[in-house]
Design an enzyme around this catalytic site. Structure first.
Site, PDB file in Angstrom:
ATOM      1  N   GLN A 295      -6.037  -4.081  24.795  1.00 31.12           N
ATOM      2  CA  GLN A 295      -6.032  -3.263  23.592  1.00 31.12           C
ATOM      3  C   GLN A 295      -5.662  -1.814  23.889  1.00 31.12           C
ATOM      4  O   GLN A 295      -4.977  -1.164  23.103  1.00 31.12           O
ATOM      5  CB  GLN A 295      -7.413  -3.309  22.918  1.00 31.12           C
ATOM      6  CG  GLN A 295      -7.404  -2.804  21.492  1.00 31.12           C
ATOM      7  CD  GLN A 295      -6.415  -3.568  20.627  1.00 31.12           C
ATOM      8  OE1 GLN A 295      -6.219  -4.772  20.789  1.00 31.12           O
ATOM      9  NE2 GLN A 295      -5.744  -2.861  19.738  1.00 31.12           N
ATOM     10  N   GLU A 296      -6.125  -1.303  25.019  1.00 34.06           N
ATOM     11  CA  GLU A 296      -5.885   0.098  25.346  1.00 34.06           C
ATOM     12  C   GLU A 296      -4.422   0.374  25.674  1.00 34.06           C
ATOM     13  O   GLU A 296      -3.844   1.358  25.199  1.00 34.06           O
ATOM     14  CB  GLU A 296      -6.759   0.516  26.538  1.00 34.06           C
ATOM     15  CG  GLU A 296      -8.223   0.712  26.208  1.00 34.06           C
ATOM     16  CD  GLU A 296      -8.487   2.003  25.441  1.00 34.06           C
ATOM     17  OE1 GLU A 296      -7.533   2.776  25.220  1.00 34.06           O
ATOM     18  OE2 GLU A 296      -9.637   2.232  25.068  1.00 34.06           O
ATOM     19  N   SER A 297      -3.817  -0.455  26.498  1.00 35.33           N
ATOM     20  CA  SER A 297      -2.486  -0.125  27.027  1.00 35.33           C
ATOM     21  C   SER A 297      -1.503  -1.283  27.015  1.00 35.33           C
ATOM     22  O   SER A 297      -0.360  -1.099  27.427  1.00 35.33           O
ATOM     23  CB  SER A 297      -2.622   0.356  28.480  1.00 35.33           C
ATOM     24  OG  SER A 297      -3.128  -0.698  29.298  1.00 35.33           O
TER      25      SER A 297
ATOM     26  N   TYR B 127     -10.450  -1.171  16.717  1.00 35.85           N
ATOM     27  CA  TYR B 127     -10.473  -1.291  18.171  1.00 35.85           C
ATOM     28  C   TYR B 127     -11.597  -2.219  18.631  1.00 35.85           C
ATOM     29  O   TYR B 127     -11.379  -3.129  19.429  1.00 35.85           O
ATOM     30  CB  TYR B 127     -10.653   0.109  18.775  1.00 35.85           C
ATOM     31  CG  TYR B 127     -10.850   0.135  20.274  1.00 35.85           C
ATOM     32  CD1 TYR B 127      -9.765   0.140  21.133  1.00 35.85           C
ATOM     33  CD2 TYR B 127     -12.136   0.188  20.822  1.00 35.85           C
ATOM     34  CE1 TYR B 127      -9.946   0.189  22.508  1.00 35.85           C
ATOM     35  CE2 TYR B 127     -12.325   0.235  22.191  1.00 35.85           C
ATOM     36  CZ  TYR B 127     -11.231   0.232  23.028  1.00 35.85           C
ATOM     37  OH  TYR B 127     -11.411   0.272  24.387  1.00 35.85           O
TER      38      TYR B 127
END
Length: 815
Positions: A669-671, A777
C-alpha cells in the site's frame, strides 16, 4: 553486348539463372523483434539483478556463466552471455578480460550493441585511469581516445538508444580528461583542442563542468604565454561564477603575470576591478544583516509594521496591522503575501494554547473564501475543531453564494459536530448540504453520513431505509452509475456492509446475509467484502478459481510498431541476463497492445521477473478489473499481490514475532514495492519513511544516522520500517487498526481520535477516521493482509479477532 546476351541465355538454359528474390520482412528485421525471446535461457527460477551484486557474489556468477557457455547453441544466447560476462569482469575491475568478451566474442547482429559499446567505453576509461596513475600517459591517451571514438560511433549509429541522453556529458568528461593528459605532457595545442570540444557539449547541469574546463583552458593559454586569451577567460569566469576556485585561480594568474600583461599593454585593470569587487563582497558577508533595509525591502509603512510584528511574534500587532492592510489597502501590490502569512500566524497563535480573539474574527470577515477554506482545513487537520468551525461559519455568513466553499463548509461543520458528539447538529449540517446541493465533492459523503449517524444514535429503522436509498441511487445497472461511481465508490461498499449490520441488529438475519452476498458480488476486492466473507463463512479468496488455467500469454500483439517490437525484444534480453532496471526502462516505452488480455499478461510477467512490482500490480489490477475482479485465475491474484521482498520482511519481522505478511501488506500500500518511491510529504522507500522518523528509529537500534538517499536501500528501509511499525503496535496494545492509522497519520492524531471515539468498536472506528486517506489506507492494508495470508498460507479467517492477531506464536516464528 552480343556476348553478354549469349552468356545470360546459356545460364538460363542450364538453370543457373534465378530471379532476384524480394527480401522478406523476416530478412529485413535483422533482430527478429517479431519473435519473442525466452527470458529463462540462463535462469529457470529467480533472475539475479547483476547491477546490484555484492562483491562476494561476482566470482560465483562468473563461474556459473562460464559453465553455461558450452550448453548454449544459438549466437543470440551466446552474445547475451558474453555481454553479461564482460560486464561482470568490468565491475570486478578486470578490464582486459572484460574487453576480451566485449570486443572479441560478440558477433553478428546484436540488438544490445549500444550497451556493449557503453561497457567497452567504460572499460577503456578505467584502463586509462590505471595507465595515468602508473605514469604511462601514451597508453592513457590511447584508451581515452578509443573510448571517445566508441561514444561517437554510438551517437551516429544508434539514435534511438536510451544512452543517447548521457552521451554529451560522457564525451565532454572524456575530452576534459584528454585535455588534462595532453597538458600534463606539455602538448598544449592538443590540450587546447580537447578543452574547446568539451566546452561545446551541451547537457543538463553542465554549469560546473563548463567552469572547470574554462579554468583548464585558461591555464593552457597561460602556459603557452597567450596572456590576452587567458586574461579574457579569467574575466569571463569572474563575471559568470561566484566561486572561490575561480577567484583564487584568477588572483594567482594576476599576481604571476601582472607585469608581463602591463608590458604588453593588456587591460589588467578589468581583472583588478572584478577581483576587488569579489573581495569587497566576500568581506561584507558578515554585515549582510546590518546592510538590509530595516523595512525588509517593503515601502508601505503598514506592510513594514506587519512583517516587523511577525518577526517579533507580536500577535496583537500582527492581527491589528493585518486588519488595517486588508481593510484599507486590499489591492496593494506589497500586501499579496499578508493573508497567507496571517493564516500561519493564526495557526501558530492557537497552537501555543491561546484563546481565540475577536481581532481574528475581524480579519476573517475580510478574507476571500479560498483563504478561509485553507485556514479552516489547516485548523481541522490539526485537531483544532472548534476554531475550524468558527472559520467555516464565516464562509456561510459572508459567502453563501460561493458554491464550492459553502458546500465544503457545511460538510466539515457536520464532521466537526459529529466528532464532538453533537449528532443532531451534525445531521442538521449534512441535511442542509443535501437540500442546497445535488452535486459536488461532499454530496455522497453527506448521503452516507446521515444513515451512519442515525445508526450510531440507535435509530436503526431509519438508518436501514437511508442506507438502502443510498444504494438504490447507485445501482450498478443504472445508466448514471459509472459517472457517479468514482466519488461514491468507497461509500457504496461501506453502505452495503453497514446496511447488513443494521439489518442484523434488527434481527433481519436473512436480509443481512443477502446484503453481504451482494457486497461480495459487486465489490469482491473491497475491505468490506473481506469482512463479509468472514461473516458468511466463505473462503477469503472466493473470487479466485483454482481450476481456471493461468491467463493465456501472447508475447507479441499486432500494432506494437517497429520501435515497440524492438524495445520489447531488448527488454526480454536484458531481463534474461539480469539487467533488470535496464529491462524495466525498455518495457516502460512499450505503450501499445494493452487492449489484448493475453499480451497484457505477457507484460505483467516480464515486469514481475524484472522486479517492477509497481507496474506489475497496476497492470494486474487493470486486467482483473476487466472481469470486475471476479472468477480470477490464481496466477493473476499472485501478480496482484506478489511476495516481493519477503525474505527481508521475514528476517526483520521475526525478532518481534510480527507476521511478515502484515509488513508486505503495508509495503504494497505504501509504495507498491518500489524502493525508489518518494512522496510529496518526503516519505522515502518501500515503507515510506519520513527521514526524521528514520533517524530516530536508527538511533534506537544503534544504527548510523541514515541520509535520505539511504532510505532507498530495501534492507535498511525494511529494517527501520518494521521497527517503527512494531513500536506503534506496542503503543496501541498490538491493535493493527490503530497502529496502521498512526503509521499513516501520526500517533498523536490517532490518540485524539481514540479519545473522541472511545465508544466505537474497531471497525466502526475505521469508518469514522476523519481523513479519507488514512481511512482508506487502514482498510486496504488489512485487506491486503487477509489476501496474503489466504493466498500463500491458506489461512481462512473465521473472525475479526483472528485478523487482528498479527503476532506469531513462538513456535511459528521459529520455523
Amino acid at each position: 553486348m552480343k556476348s553478354s546476351v549469349f552468356l545470360i541465355l546459356i545460364c538460363f538454359l542450364l538453370g543457373l539463372w534465378q530471379e532476384p528474390e524480394i527480401a522478406s520482412a523476416r530478412q529485413l528485421d535483422i533482430f527478429k523483434s517479431a519473435k519473442p525471446f525466452s527470458i529463462h535461457f540462463l535462469f529457470s527460477g529467480r533472475i539475479p539483478n547483476i547491477e546490484s551484486l555484492e562483491s562476494k557474489e561476482i566470482e560465483p556468477l562468473i563461474k556459473q556463466f562460464k559453465e553455461e557457455e558450452g550448453r548454449l547453441k544459438t549466437l543470440e544466447e551466446k552474445n547475451l552471455l558474453f555481454l553479461a560476462l564482460g560486464y561482470l569482469h568490468l565491475i570486478k575491475r578486470d578490464e582486459e578480460e572484460a574487453l576480451n568478451y566485449l570486443e572479441n566474442k560478440i558477433r553478428g547482429n546484436f540488438i544490445l550493441q549500444d550497451l556493449r559499446m557503453v561497457f567497452e567505453s567504460q572499460a577503456r576509461i578505467e584502463l586509462a585511469k590505471k595507465a595515468s596513475t602508473a605514469g604511462d600517459y601514451p597508453a592513457a591517451i590511447q584508451n581515452l581516445e578509443e573510448s571517445l571514438r566508441i561514444y561517437l560511433d554510438l551517437h551516429r549509429a544508434y539514435p534511438s538508444s536510451p544512452y543517447q541522453v548521457d552521451l554529451p556529458r560522457l564525451m565532454a568528461e572524456i575530452e576534459k580528461q584528454l585535455g588534462d593528459l595532453y597538458f600534463e605532457t606539455k602538448q598544449f595545442h592538443m590540450a587546447w583542442q580537447f578543452y574547446r570540444k568539451a566546452l561545446m557539449r551541451e547537457f543538463v547541469g553542465n554549469e560546473a563542468h563548463q567552469m572547470v574546463v574554462h579554468l583548464a583552458l585558461a591555464k593552457t593559454y597561460d602556459s603557452e604565454h597567450n596572456l590576452e586569451e587567458a586574461l579574457d577567460i579569467y574575466t569571463f569566469l569572474l563575471d559568470s561564477y561566484d566561486d572561490p576556485q575561480v577567484e583564487s585561480s584568477a588572483r594567482a594568474f594576476l599576481d604571476t603575470r601582472r607585469q608581463d600583461m602591463i608590458n604588453r599593454k593588456l587591460p589588467v585593470q578589468a581583472l583588478d576591478l572584478r577581483l576587488n569587487r569579489t573581495e569587497s563582497r566576500s568581506g561584507s558577508e558578515s554585515k549582510q544583516t546590518a546592510r538590509k533595509s530595516p523595512n525588509n525591502g517593503y515601502q508601505h509603512p503598514h506592510v513594514q509594521d506587519f512583517y516587523a510584528a511577525v518577526k517579533q511574534n507580536d500577535f496583537p500587532a500582527i492581527f491589528d496591522t493585518a486588519f488595517r492592510i486588508l481593510s484599507e489597502y486590499p489591492g496593494l501590490f506589497e500586501a499579496r503575501g499578508v493573508i497567507s502569512k496571517t493564516n500561519q500566524m493564526v495557526f501558530d497563535f492557537i497552537q501555543k494554547g491561546n484563546e481565540w480573539e475577536e481581532t481574528i474574527d475581524r480579519i476573517l470577515h475580510l478574507y476571500p473564501p479560498m483563504e478561509l477554506r485553507r485556514l479552516a482545513f489547516l485548523l481541522w487537520k490539526n485537531q483544532y475543531s472548534t476554531q475550524a468551525a468558527r472559520v467555516y461559519s464565516v464562509i456561510l455568513e459572508e459567502h453563501p453564494t460561493e458554491v464550492e466553499s459553502s458546500h465544503m463548509a457545511l460538510y466539515f461543520l457536520g464532521r466537526i459536530h459529529e466528532d464532538l458528539g453533537n449528532n443532531d447538529q451534525a445531521l442538521k449540517f449534512y441535511q442542509q448540504l443535501l437540500q442546497k446541493y445535488d452535486y459536488g465533492d461532499y454530496v455522497q459523503s453527506a448521503e452516507f453520513k446521515i444513515p451512519w449517524v442515525h445508526r450510531l444514535q440507535g435509530k436503526l429503522e431509519q438508518a436501514e431505509q437511508e442506507f438502502q436509498a443510498f444504494l438504490d441511487r447507485f445501482n450498478p445497472r443504472a445508466p448514471e452509475y459509472e459517472s457517479n461511481l468514482l466519488s461514491a465508490y468507497n461509500f457504496v461498499a461501506a453502505s452495503y456492509y453497514w446496511l447488513a449490520q443494521t439489518q442484523s441488529a434488527l434481527n433481519k438475519t436473512d436480509k443481512s446475509k443477502i446484503t453481504l452476498r451482494k457486497l461480495v458480488e459487486l465489490h469482491p476486492l473491497n475491505f468490506y467484502a473481506m469482512l463479509a466473507r468472514v461473516e458468511l463463512n466463505m473462503d477469503a479468496l472466493s473470487f479466485v478459481k483454482e481450476e481456471l488455467p493461468s491467463p493465456e500469454s501472447q508475447a507479441r500483439q499486432p500494432g506494437l510498431g517497429e520501435m515497440g517490437r524492438k524495445r520489447l525484444k531488448r527488454a526480454e534480453k536484458l531481463i534474461s541476463i539480469g539487467f533488470l532496471e535496464k529491462g524495466l526502462n525498455e518495457l516502460a516505452q512499450v505503450t501499445h497492445g494493452s487492449e489484448s488480455n493475453a499480451f497484457l499478461h505477457h507484460l505483467i510477467e516480464l515486469f514481475l521477473k524484472a522486479g517492477g512490482y509497481e507496474k506489475t500490480i497496476a497492470l494486474s489490477w487493470a486486467l482483473s478489473l476487466r472481469n470486475n475482479h471476479d472468477s480470477l485465475p490464481s496466477r493473476l491474484i499472485e501478480t496482484l499481490f506478489p511476495e516481493a521482498f519477503m525474505e527481508k520482511a521475514r528476517l526483520e519481522a521475526e525478532p518481534y514475532r510480527l507476521d511478515p505478511y502484515l509488513v508486505l501488506a503495508l509495503m504494497r500500500q505504501e509504495s507498491a514495492f518500489n524502493p525508489n518511491a518518494h512522496s510529496s510529504a518526503n516519505a522515502m522507500g518501500l515503507m515510506q519513511l519520513i527521514p526524521q522518523t528514520a533517524k530516530r528509529v536508527a538511533h534506537s537500534l544503534g544504527e548510523p544516522t541514515p541520509e535520505s538517499e539511504d532510505l532507498k536501500n530495501p534492507s535498511l528501509n525494511i529494517k527501520l520500517g518494521v521497527k517503527y511499525l512494531n513500536h506503534l503496535l506496542e503503543m496501541f496494545g498490538d491493535n493493527p487498526v490503530y497502529a496502521l492509522a498512526a503509521y499513516n497519520a501520526g500517533p498523536n492524531r490517532v490518540k485524539k481520535w481514540r479519545e473522541i471515539r472511545s465508544s466505537l468498536g474497531d471497525i466502526e472506528f475505521i469508518e469514522s477516521i476523519p481523513f479519507n486517506e488514512t481511512r482508506n489506507y487502514v482498510k486496504k492494508v488489512l485487506r491486503n493482509f487477509v489476501i496474503y495470508k489466504n493466498l500463500y498460507e491458506k489461512k481462512n479467517f473465521t473472525s475479526w479477532e483472528q485478523i487482528l492477531a498479527i503476532r506469531m506464536s513462538p513456535a511459528t516464528s521459529d520455523n
